[in-house]
Scaffold this motif. Sequence first.
Motif, PDB file in Angstrom:
ATOM      1  N   ASP A   1       1.959   2.476   3.508  1.00 12.47           N
ATOM      2  CA  ASP A   1       1.375   4.409   2.940  1.00 12.47           C
ATOM      3  C   ASP A   1       1.861   5.361   2.913  1.00 12.47           C
ATOM      4  O   ASP A   1       1.696   6.826   2.998  1.00 12.47           O
TER       5      ASP A   1
ATOM      6  N   HIS B   1       0.984  -1.311  -0.093  1.00 10.01           N
ATOM      7  CA  HIS B   1      -0.057  -0.145   0.233  1.00 10.01           C
ATOM      8  C   HIS B   1       0.977   1.356   0.111  1.00 10.01           C
ATOM      9  O   HIS B   1       1.313   1.803   1.159  1.00 10.01           O
TER      10      HIS B   1
ATOM     11  N   GLU C   1      -8.153   2.011  -1.971  1.00  7.93           N
ATOM     12  CA  GLU C   1      -9.256   2.332  -0.172  1.00  7.93           C
ATOM     13  C   GLU C   1     -10.817   2.834  -0.482  1.00  7.93           C
ATOM     14  O   GLU C   1     -10.626   3.728  -0.861  1.00  7.93           O
TER      15      GLU C   1
ATOM     16  N   HIS D   1      -6.430  -2.399   5.488  1.00  5.61           N
ATOM     17  CA  HIS D   1      -4.478  -1.379   5.623  1.00  5.61           C
ATOM     18  C   HIS D   1      -4.751  -0.835   6.654  1.00  5.61           C
ATOM     19  O   HIS D   1      -5.524  -0.184   7.325  1.00  5.61           O
TER      20      HIS D   1
ATOM     21  N   HIS E   1       1.088   5.283  -1.879  1.00  6.65           N
ATOM     22  CA  HIS E   1       0.101   6.328  -2.688  1.00  6.65           C
ATOM     23  C   HIS E   1       1.357   6.825  -4.048  1.00  6.65           C
ATOM     24  O   HIS E   1       1.482   7.608  -3.644  1.00  6.65           O
TER      25      HIS E   1
HETATM   26 ZN   LIG Z   1      -3.394   5.416   1.971  1.00  5.20          ZN
END
Ligand SMILES: [Zn+2]
Length: 258
Positions: A203, A5, A93, A153, A7
Amino acid sequence: MIDSHAHLGDDKLFSNWKAILERAQMVGLNAVVDICTDVITLERGLLIQASNPPIPVFLTAATTPHDVEAEGDLFFKRVEEAVLKKQLVAIGETGLDYYYEHSPKQTQKKHLIKYFNLAKMANLPLVFHCREAFGDLFDLADLEYSNASALLHCFTGTLDEAKQVLKRGWGLSFSGIVTFKKSTQLHEVLKYAPLEKIFIETDAPYLAPQTKRGFCNEPSFILETAQFIADLKGVSLEEVAETTSRNAREFFSLALNR
Ligand SMILES: [Zn+2]
């Protein structure tokens, strides 16, 4: 290892994505799951995939529960299109966030149900974001998404909530937050959860682990979290890396050689 996970389409990472993925490759990562949350970040994810990245990048897409009121309807059509084009390895998500409640609870629920239906139709797993909303998430999922595949997550819930997640056959994904001393509740969850149900994520660009606090997080920082989990569970880093990577490969059905 696989960062399950990140971005990459966030401005902070996208401006430098190639170097970031080269550093990830250098520390031994073999893939990154890039979570796309709007039209721009999905376009960026597709662009990275088409630009011969140093390690494979896989995409998921959905509007976060924060933004469903403003952008949910608009982006949903684009997510459906991406599903049809087989561009995604999961939907997400998505979920519920009652801590911030940037969108009204009812709106968050409405969109979550739309994503349940899309995931079932497409036979794709879901990546959940859930903060202070586990009761409603479990109730809605039992009604609309039973016996289906999902991952929590950046899990930061209680041991009891973790047990409820595992009972449904879902996975628990841990971020750099576990490396903080004060995360004692999470450490209990980690000790309890079988490694076969654990995923590791950065994340990025958020939530840098302990020794990198204050820095922009990136996939290569994942090793610190993996080492912390290995120490806590009393197993080797290799075992954590191998098992969590296998979990991610299977959950997302990643087309990887190993
Ligand atoms: Zn996230």
